[in-house]
Write a protein that holds these residues in place. Structure first.
Motif, short mmCIF file in Angstrom:
data_model
loop_
_atom_site.label_atom_id
_atom_site.label_comp_id
_atom_site.label_asym_id
_atom_site.label_seq_id
_atom_site.Cartn_x
_atom_site.Cartn_y
_atom_site.Cartn_z
N ASP A 193 0.82 -1.28 -0.04
CA ASP A 193 -0.05 0.21 -0.02
C ASP A 193 0.74 1.11 0.15
OD1 ASP A 193 -2.29 -1.62 -0.09
OD2 ASP A 193 -2.54 -1.52 2.36
N GLU A 194 2.10 1.32 0.59
CA GLU A 194 2.89 2.42 0.93
C GLU A 194 3.55 2.62 -0.53
OE1 GLU A 194 5.29 1.50 4.10
OE2 GLU A 194 3.98 1.97 5.70
N GLU A 195 3.89 1.60 -1.20
CA GLU A 195 4.51 1.59 -2.35
C GLU A 195 3.41 2.08 -3.66
OE1 GLU A 195 7.64 1.51 -5.48
OE2 GLU A 195 7.57 1.40 -3.25
N ALA A 200 1.42 6.56 -6.73
CA ALA A 200 0.38 7.58 -7.12
C ALA A 200 0.81 8.98 -7.01
CB ALA A 200 -0.74 7.35 -6.16
N ARG A 201 1.93 9.32 -5.98
CA ARG A 201 2.21 10.77 -5.60
C ARG A 201 2.97 11.16 -6.85
NH1 ARG A 201 3.22 10.37 0.82
NH2 ARG A 201 1.27 10.53 1.55
N GLU A 202 4.12 10.15 -7.14
CA GLU A 202 4.67 10.41 -7.94
C GLU A 202 4.35 10.75 -9.38
OE1 GLU A 202 8.67 8.23 -10.54
OE2 GLU A 202 7.67 7.40 -8.34
N LEU A 203 3.11 9.94 -9.71
CA LEU A 203 2.53 10.09 -11.09
C LEU A 203 1.63 11.43 -11.11
CD1 LEU A 203 1.47 8.92 -13.56
CD2 LEU A 203 -0.25 7.83 -12.47
N HIS A 204 1.00 11.74 -9.90
CA HIS A 204 0.50 13.05 -9.76
C HIS A 204 1.36 14.21 -9.87
CE1 HIS A 204 -0.64 16.59 -7.41
NE2 HIS A 204 -1.85 16.28 -7.96
N ALA A 241 6.92 18.32 -26.90
CA ALA A 241 7.94 17.83 -26.05
C ALA A 241 7.43 17.67 -24.59
CB ALA A 241 9.18 18.75 -26.02
N ALA A 242 6.58 18.42 -24.09
CA ALA A 242 6.37 18.33 -22.62
C ALA A 242 5.29 17.11 -22.56
CB ALA A 242 5.58 19.50 -22.14
N SER A 243 4.42 16.89 -23.61
CA SER A 243 3.45 15.95 -23.32
C SER A 243 4.28 14.43 -23.69
CB SER A 243 2.63 15.95 -24.68
OG SER A 243 2.99 15.99 -25.83
N LYS A 244 5.36 14.53 -24.55
CA LYS A 244 6.09 13.28 -24.96
C LYS A 244 7.04 12.77 -23.60
CE LYS A 244 9.31 11.23 -28.18
NZ LYS A 244 10.26 11.44 -29.36
N GLU A 245 7.44 13.82 -22.92
CA GLU A 245 7.91 13.48 -21.71
C GLU A 245 7.50 13.08 -20.62
OE1 GLU A 245 11.05 15.89 -18.48
OE2 GLU A 245 10.09 17.05 -20.17
N ALA A 246 6.07 13.58 -20.45
CA ALA A 246 4.92 13.12 -19.68
C ALA A 246 4.69 11.81 -19.99
CB ALA A 246 3.79 14.00 -19.65
N VAL A 253 6.41 4.84 -14.78
CA VAL A 253 5.63 4.68 -13.56
C VAL A 253 4.65 3.38 -13.57
CG1 VAL A 253 4.02 5.67 -11.91
CG2 VAL A 253 5.84 7.16 -12.73
N LEU A 254 4.09 3.34 -14.80
CA LEU A 254 2.93 1.86 -14.95
C LEU A 254 3.61 0.88 -15.41
CD1 LEU A 254 0.50 3.89 -17.10
CD2 LEU A 254 0.47 3.56 -14.69
N ASP A 255 4.80 0.68 -15.67
CA ASP A 255 5.83 -0.43 -15.74
C ASP A 255 5.94 -0.86 -14.57
OD1 ASP A 255 5.89 -0.63 -18.61
OD2 ASP A 255 7.67 0.45 -18.84
#
Length: 268
Positions: A193-195, A200-204, A241-246, A253-255
């Motif tokens: 759960d902590e992971e 989730a915070r990193e993705l946000h 570029a920003a959208s590609k980087e995002a 993150v999803l991997d």
């Protein structure tokens, strides 16, 4: 999201009395064979008792049969085995491994959390044996039998106490091991759960930063579209570029969340 439920501890299955498995017929057959053979040998040293005939062997089998259900119905089994054992002794048949049947039934009852029932069964068997040995022997086989010495009641009481104590020790250890496994599982769930929360915070953070950049550049591009097309083109390149980087960071993150066999579709 549906609330995740913790798995039921293993000792809960023991308390239900089924142990999460089928009938223990192998161990029951083994116990029955040991009691039958052992009683035959014990009878040789008890010439004053009744000969172990067909009825006696049938009573031994009748006492062993309920052990098939000792994990599902421990309370009826322990009282049933104690009653059959008392009937066997009342018929004047030899002492011996027949008490092992009661020991196994009491062990199962205590392990399943029915200590009081096991104690009552042993107490009633001991009290019944006292009546048979010191009062009712006059009217029961074998003929001409006298009262039993009081000294033999001490080993009988010690046997009952030892069975209860050993069974309680095993029950406590099993519950401790089950609780330890439950604690480990709970700790693993907390770590997971902590992971997930960290991811989730990193993705946000990633999405918030990228969307902010895209929003600012899109506003600038719209404002400069007519007056300065070259600057508007630069803003659009920055948005791309920003959208590609995002998208790349979101993929990373999803991997980390993807399990083997999952198939994630990415679009760019």
């Amino acid at each position: 999201m549906e609330e995740e439920r913790a798995p039921r501890p293993a000792w809960g299955r023991w308390q239900r009395g089924d142990g999460g498995r089928g009938l223990p017929w192998r161990s029951t057959v083994l116990i029955a064979v040991i009691v039958m053979v052992g009683t035959g040998f014990a009878a040789r040293n008890q010439p004053g008792r009744e000969t172990l005939d067909v009825l006696g062997r049938a009573l031994l089998l009748l006492g062993a049969a309920p052990l098939l259900f000792r994990h599902r119905r421990p309370v009826p089994v322990v009282f049933g085995v104690a009653a059959v054992t008392l009937g066997y002794l009342a018929a004047g048949y030899p002492y011996g491994p027949v008490f092992g049947l009661v020991g196994v039934a009491c062990f199962a009852a205590v392990v399943h959390g029915h200590r009081t029932a096991a104690a009552w069964a042993l107490g009633l068997l001991w009290a019944g044996h006292l009546l048979l040995s010191h009062w009712l022997y006059r009217w029961l086989p074998p003929a001409g039998d006298g009262p039993a010495p009081w000294g033999q009641e001490l080993p009988a009481a010690a046997f009952a106490v030892a069975v209860l104590a050993a069974s309680e020790t095993v029950r406590v250890r099993r519950e401790q091991r089950a609780q330890l496994r439950a604690d480990r599982a709970a700790a693993e769930r907390r770590r997971a759960d902590e992971e997930r929360l960290r991811i989730a915070r990193e993705l946000h953070d990633v999405l918030a930063h990228s969307i902010s950049v895209i929003n600012v550049q899109a506003g600038a591009g719209l404002a400069l579209l007519d007056t300065d097309p070259e600057q508007a083109r630069t803003a659009l390149k920055t948005i791309k570029a920003a959208s590609k980087e995002a998208l790349g960071e979101v993929r990373q993150v999803l991997d980390t969340l993807r399990t083997p066999g999952d198939c994630l579709l990415y679009t760019s």
